[in-house]
Design an enzyme around this catalytic site. Structure first.
Site, PDB file in Angstrom:
ATOM      1  N   LYS A  91       0.862  -1.187   0.000  1.00  0.00           N
ATOM      2  CA  LYS A  91       0.000   0.000   0.000  1.00  0.00           C
ATOM      3  C   LYS A  91       0.884   1.218   0.000  1.00  0.00           C
ATOM      4  O   LYS A  91       1.820   1.318   0.809  1.00  0.00           O
ATOM      5  CB  LYS A  91      -0.875  -0.026   1.276  1.00  0.00           C
ATOM      6  CG  LYS A  91      -1.842   1.131   1.362  1.00  0.00           C
ATOM      7  CD  LYS A  91      -3.160   0.801   0.698  1.00  0.00           C
ATOM      8  CE  LYS A  91      -3.980   2.026   0.390  1.00  0.00           C
ATOM      9  NZ  LYS A  91      -3.640   2.704  -0.880  1.00  0.00           N
TER      10      LYS A  91
ATOM     11  N   GLN B 277       7.224   3.885   3.860  1.00  0.00           N
ATOM     12  CA  GLN B 277       5.829   3.448   3.905  1.00  0.00           C
ATOM     13  C   GLN B 277       5.655   2.163   4.732  1.00  0.00           C
ATOM     14  O   GLN B 277       4.628   1.980   5.380  1.00  0.00           O
ATOM     15  CB  GLN B 277       5.353   3.219   2.463  1.00  0.00           C
ATOM     16  CG  GLN B 277       3.854   3.211   2.281  1.00  0.00           C
ATOM     17  CD  GLN B 277       3.233   4.598   2.211  1.00  0.00           C
ATOM     18  OE1 GLN B 277       3.760   5.464   1.535  1.00  0.00           O
ATOM     19  NE2 GLN B 277       2.140   4.804   2.908  1.00  0.00           N
TER      20      GLN B 277
ATOM     21  N   LYS C 144       5.475   3.348   8.382  1.00  0.00           N
ATOM     22  CA  LYS C 144       4.277   4.180   8.551  1.00  0.00           C
ATOM     23  C   LYS C 144       3.031   3.305   8.610  1.00  0.00           C
ATOM     24  O   LYS C 144       2.191   3.436   9.492  1.00  0.00           O
ATOM     25  CB  LYS C 144       4.194   5.152   7.368  1.00  0.00           C
ATOM     26  CG  LYS C 144       3.006   6.070   7.407  1.00  0.00           C
ATOM     27  CD  LYS C 144       2.854   6.860   6.110  1.00  0.00           C
ATOM     28  CE  LYS C 144       4.160   7.467   5.647  1.00  0.00           C
ATOM     29  NZ  LYS C 144       3.973   8.515   4.648  1.00  0.00           N
TER      30      LYS C 144
ATOM     31  N   LYS D  91       5.294   1.735  -3.138  1.00  0.00           N
ATOM     32  CA  LYS D  91       5.195   3.093  -3.689  1.00  0.00           C
ATOM     33  C   LYS D  91       5.460   3.021  -5.183  1.00  0.00           C
ATOM     34  O   LYS D  91       6.098   2.087  -5.656  1.00  0.00           O
ATOM     35  CB  LYS D  91       6.235   4.008  -3.020  1.00  0.00           C
ATOM     36  CG  LYS D  91       5.925   5.480  -3.123  1.00  0.00           C
ATOM     37  CD  LYS D  91       4.959   5.967  -2.046  1.00  0.00           C
ATOM     38  CE  LYS D  91       4.571   7.409  -2.274  1.00  0.00           C
ATOM     39  NZ  LYS D  91       3.792   7.952  -1.147  1.00  0.00           N
TER      40      LYS D  91
ATOM     41  N   GLY E  42      -2.867   8.257  -4.251  1.00  0.00           N
ATOM     42  CA  GLY E  42      -2.219   9.458  -4.776  1.00  0.00           C
ATOM     43  C   GLY E  42      -0.979   9.855  -3.990  1.00  0.00           C
ATOM     44  O   GLY E  42      -0.676   9.293  -2.940  1.00  0.00           O
ATOM     45  N   ASP E  43      -0.259  10.811  -4.535  1.00  0.00           N
ATOM     46  CA  ASP E  43       0.882  11.454  -3.864  1.00  0.00           C
ATOM     47  C   ASP E  43       1.120  12.728  -4.675  1.00  0.00           C
ATOM     48  O   ASP E  43       0.187  13.201  -5.357  1.00  0.00           O
ATOM     49  CB  ASP E  43       2.116  10.520  -3.869  1.00  0.00           C
ATOM     50  CG  ASP E  43       3.250  11.028  -2.977  1.00  0.00           C
ATOM     51  OD1 ASP E  43       3.189  10.848  -1.760  1.00  0.00           O
ATOM     52  OD2 ASP E  43       4.217  11.641  -3.502  1.00  0.00           O
TER      53      ASP E  43
ATOM     54  N   THR F  89      -4.510  13.307   5.407  1.00  0.00           N
ATOM     55  CA  THR F  89      -3.085  13.486   5.714  1.00  0.00           C
ATOM     56  C   THR F  89      -2.865  14.804   6.455  1.00  0.00           C
ATOM     57  O   THR F  89      -2.202  14.842   7.502  1.00  0.00           O
ATOM     58  CB  THR F  89      -2.238  13.441   4.431  1.00  0.00           C
ATOM     59  OG1 THR F  89      -2.576  12.255   3.707  1.00  0.00           O
ATOM     60  CG2 THR F  89      -0.763  13.447   4.740  1.00  0.00           C
TER      61      THR F  89
ATOM     62  N   ASN G 222      -2.509  18.990  -1.839  1.00  0.00           N
ATOM     63  CA  ASN G 222      -3.477  18.299  -0.982  1.00  0.00           C
ATOM     64  C   ASN G 222      -3.116  18.400   0.500  1.00  0.00           C
ATOM     65  O   ASN G 222      -3.951  18.777   1.331  1.00  0.00           O
ATOM     66  CB  ASN G 222      -3.545  16.822  -1.424  1.00  0.00           C
ATOM     67  CG  ASN G 222      -4.362  15.987  -0.469  1.00  0.00           C
ATOM     68  OD1 ASN G 222      -3.897  15.629   0.610  1.00  0.00           O
ATOM     69  ND2 ASN G 222      -5.590  15.695  -0.829  1.00  0.00           N
TER      70      ASN G 222
HETATM   71  P1  NDP Z   1       0.520  17.762  -4.259  1.00  0.00           P
HETATM   72  O1  NDP Z   1       0.990  17.398  -5.608  1.00  0.00           O
HETATM   73  O2  NDP Z   1      -0.929  17.913  -4.007  1.00  0.00           O
HETATM   74  O3  NDP Z   1       1.255  19.089  -3.765  1.00  0.00           O
HETATM   75  C1  NDP Z   1       2.648  19.153  -3.710  1.00  0.00           C
HETATM   76  C2  NDP Z   1       3.050  20.547  -3.311  1.00  0.00           C
HETATM   77  O4  NDP Z   1       4.440  20.551  -3.015  1.00  0.00           O
HETATM   78  C3  NDP Z   1       2.841  21.560  -4.409  1.00  0.00           C
HETATM   79  O5  NDP Z   1       2.578  22.816  -3.841  1.00  0.00           O
HETATM   80  C4  NDP Z   1       4.196  21.558  -5.120  1.00  0.00           C
HETATM   81  O6  NDP Z   1       4.499  22.760  -5.807  1.00  0.00           O
HETATM   82  C5  NDP Z   1       5.138  21.375  -3.953  1.00  0.00           C
HETATM   83  N1  NDP Z   1       6.349  20.700  -4.426  1.00  0.00           N
HETATM   84  C6  NDP Z   1       6.439  19.454  -4.933  1.00  0.00           C
HETATM   85  N2  NDP Z   1       7.690  19.177  -5.294  1.00  0.00           N
HETATM   86  C7  NDP Z   1       8.390  20.275  -5.035  1.00  0.00           C
HETATM   87  C8  NDP Z   1       9.743  20.610  -5.183  1.00  0.00           C
HETATM   88  N3  NDP Z   1      10.639  19.734  -5.697  1.00  0.00           N
HETATM   89  N4  NDP Z   1      10.142  21.831  -4.771  1.00  0.00           N
HETATM   90  C9  NDP Z   1       9.254  22.714  -4.236  1.00  0.00           C
HETATM   91  N5  NDP Z   1       7.953  22.449  -4.084  1.00  0.00           N
HETATM   92  C10 NDP Z   1       7.533  21.258  -4.467  1.00  0.00           C
HETATM   93  O7  NDP Z   1       1.132  16.616  -3.288  1.00  0.00           O
HETATM   94  P2  NDP Z   1       0.669  16.201  -1.820  1.00  0.00           P
HETATM   95  O8  NDP Z   1       0.179  17.379  -1.079  1.00  0.00           O
HETATM   96  O9  NDP Z   1      -0.200  15.004  -1.950  1.00  0.00           O
HETATM   97  O10 NDP Z   1       2.045  15.691  -1.185  1.00  0.00           O
HETATM   98  C11 NDP Z   1       2.923  16.559  -0.468  1.00  0.00           C
HETATM   99  C12 NDP Z   1       3.861  15.722   0.399  1.00  0.00           C
HETATM  100  O11 NDP Z   1       3.093  14.942   1.327  1.00  0.00           O
HETATM  101  C13 NDP Z   1       4.742  14.718  -0.341  1.00  0.00           C
HETATM  102  O12 NDP Z   1       5.981  14.588   0.334  1.00  0.00           O
HETATM  103  C14 NDP Z   1       3.975  13.409  -0.192  1.00  0.00           C
HETATM  104  O13 NDP Z   1       4.815  12.282  -0.322  1.00  0.00           O
HETATM  105  C15 NDP Z   1       3.464  13.572   1.238  1.00  0.00           C
HETATM  106  N6  NDP Z   1       2.322  12.749   1.581  1.00  0.00           N
HETATM  107  C16 NDP Z   1       1.142  12.827   0.876  1.00  0.00           C
HETATM  108  C17 NDP Z   1       0.073  12.059   1.235  1.00  0.00           C
HETATM  109  C18 NDP Z   1      -1.259  12.208   0.570  1.00  0.00           C
HETATM  110  O14 NDP Z   1      -2.239  11.636   1.093  1.00  0.00           O
HETATM  111  N7  NDP Z   1      -1.393  12.942  -0.507  1.00  0.00           N
HETATM  112  C19 NDP Z   1       0.173  11.053   2.328  1.00  0.00           C
HETATM  113  C20 NDP Z   1       1.402  11.132   3.069  1.00  0.00           C
HETATM  114  C21 NDP Z   1       2.440  11.927   2.677  1.00  0.00           C
HETATM  115  P3  NDP Z   1       4.623  22.748  -7.416  1.00  0.00           P
HETATM  116  O15 NDP Z   1       3.199  22.647  -7.888  1.00  0.00           O
HETATM  117  O16 NDP Z   1       5.288  24.025  -7.762  1.00  0.00           O
HETATM  118  O17 NDP Z   1       5.435  21.531  -7.774  1.00  0.00           O
END
Ligand code: NDP
Length: 452
Positions: A96, A117, A120, A132, A171-172, A216, A247
């Protein structure tokens, strides 16, 4: 009986060997290093964990799939991306873990995320293994039709590796409700099965759990609140800095606001916004989710309270709490020093491994409560597991029930990490607590199931 220092030496040798066998995967090395360096107390105390091969097996994925993803853009040109799925450990349940679409995705990044993961998912107590996947596809600037064609091509290979009893992606970064919809549609078409439990994060009208999109971010704020409670403090009236605007960031800001804190920042890869009145979520969501725009538009439209800092990092803004919610290694030692100088009390990781090891060390030295991602952001995968349970029972729970479960799970994870850290001589160290507690659950299951 082996001493802790002998065990540390053995684990250090193991790490060197893992680095040698997995060259050019710095994020994977970092994630393994962060876990192994905290395991000495438990491995020294419980000889069965020192069994040859146990930790080696834990650090080696059960299966790694890499595949070509060809698709046509709107001009009719053929584009070729690379797809990945790393099925890391299934001792506790089906693999997962999410799918990430971002140009920085490579095998090392997917392995780091899959490794995290495992622990977690174990911490949630919900019977899910670790995996993943993703692709180096960049959805930014692509039309809906291009994203759909990419997702369909990606699933045309992935479908043969996944299933509700085998491997359940979600998603991620770069993969939200739109992408899960296209992926699910293609899976259904190829297999001719309504197998809702094969993906989580689905829409609420077709098998998705209520509160999954929020889980999250909400869960991370609940974890931060639990860390503060442990110190006799709370969130009310606190100022918080949040990075990202996807997200996790959006729902972190939403929950902070609901619990009386003031979230004053958000960011993306172009820079950050600081809004002294607190982030206006309706405006942020309109720009990011509806228009798929950038955060500078927020400052332009919000008025005098907000400004955009191109290329800047939110950590320079004074705050009581910091909740990194964008990506790995986004908060380094200098950032941590600035936060500590400005009096930060708690840091809770919404993203995976956003804080560099030197920055974590600095927070711990300064007595800042630090919640590692594998505990603090586990709410997302926990509600994904609840979505699988609802799919299996062909039912749908009300939002209040899911949120109640989420709150209970986050509080349980906090208690488990806190008590485990204390038991192994590291009171208040949630990194050690999370690593050891997650490790114990997975290692016990692996030992019981034999050498496989
Ligand atoms: P989204 O794609 O919804 O949002 C990602 C955000 O982070 C965007 O604002 C993006 O900006 C920014 N970002 C991504 N990569 C970079 C980078 N290299 N440098 C600067 N900014 C960056 O993703 P999520 O919110 O789902 O995920 C965010 C984090 O949370 C990740 O680490 C993910 O692994 C973790 N996570 C997510 C979960 C989930 O349920 N979605 C669960 C557990 C952990 P831009 O658009 O400019 O790239």
């Amino acid at each position: 009986m082996t001493t802790r220092s002998e065990t540390k030496t053995t684990l250090a040798h193991l790490l060197t060997e893992i680095e040698r066998r997995n060259p050019a995967q710095p994020e994977f090395h970092q994630a393994v290093h962060e876990v192994l360096e905290t395991l000495a107390p438990v491995v020294a105390a419980r000889p069965e964990y020192a069994e040859p091969g146990l930790i080696e097996r834990l650090c080696e994925p059960e299966r790694q799939v890499i595949f070509r993803v060809p698709w046509q853009d709107d001009q009719g040109r053929v584009q070729v991306n690379r797809g990945f799925r790393v099925e890391f450990n299934s001792a506790l349940g089906p693999y997962k873990g999410g799918l990430r679409f971002h140009p920085s995705v490579n095998l090392g990044v997917v392995k780091f995320l899959g490794f995290e993961q495992i622990f977690k998912n174990a911490l949630t107590g919900l019977g899910i293994g670790g995996g993943k996947g993703g692709s180096d596809f960049d959805p930014h600037g692509r039309s809906d039709a291009e994203v759909m064609r990419f997702c369909q091509s990606f699933m045309t290979e992935l479908y043969r590796h996944i299933g509700e009893h085998t491997d359940v992606p979600a998603g991620d970064i770069g993969v939200g409700g739109r992408e899960i919809g296209y992926l699910f549609g293609q899976y259904r078409r190829i297999t001719n099965r309504w197998e809702a439990g094969v993906l989580t994060g689905k829409g609420p009208g077709w098998g998705g759990s209520l509160i999954r999109p929020e889980a999250t971010g909400y869960g991370n704020v609940l974890f931060a609140a639990a860390m503060l409670r442990e110190r006799g403090e709370d969130l009310e009236g606190r100022t918080a800095v949040v990075s990202g605007s996807g997200n996790v960031a959006v729902h972190t800001i939403e929950k902070l606001t609901a619990l009386g804190a003031n979230a004053v920042t958000c960011s993306d890869s172009s820079g950050y916004v600081v809004d002294e009145k607190g982030i206006d979520l309706d405006l942020l969501r309109q720009i990011k989710e509806v228009e798929r725009g950038r955060v500078d538009a927020y400052a332009e439209r919000r008025g005098a309270s907000a400004r955009f800092v191109p290329g800047g990092r939110v950590w320079e803004v004074p705050a009581d709490l910091a909740l990194p919610s964008a990506t790995q290694n986004e908060l380094n030692e200098q950032d941590a020093a600035a936060l500590v100088r400005n009096g930060v009390k708690a840091v809770s990781e919404g993203a995976n491994m956003p804080t560099t090891p030197a920055a974590v060390h600095l927070f711990q030295q300064a007595g800042v409560a630090f919640g590692p991602g594998k505990a603090a952001n586990a709410g997302g995968v926990a509600v994904s597991a609840l979505e699988m349970a609802q799919n299996h029972a062909r039912t749908s729970w009300p939002a209040a029930r899911v949120e109640e479960e989420l709150t209970r799970i986050m509080n349980d994870i906090h208690t488990t990490c806190h008590e485990t850290a204390e038991r192994y001589g590291a009171p208040g160290d949630y990194v050690t607590g999370a690593n050891i507690a997650g490790f114990e659950r997975v290692a016990d299951a692996m030992l019981a199931q034999g050498v496989i």
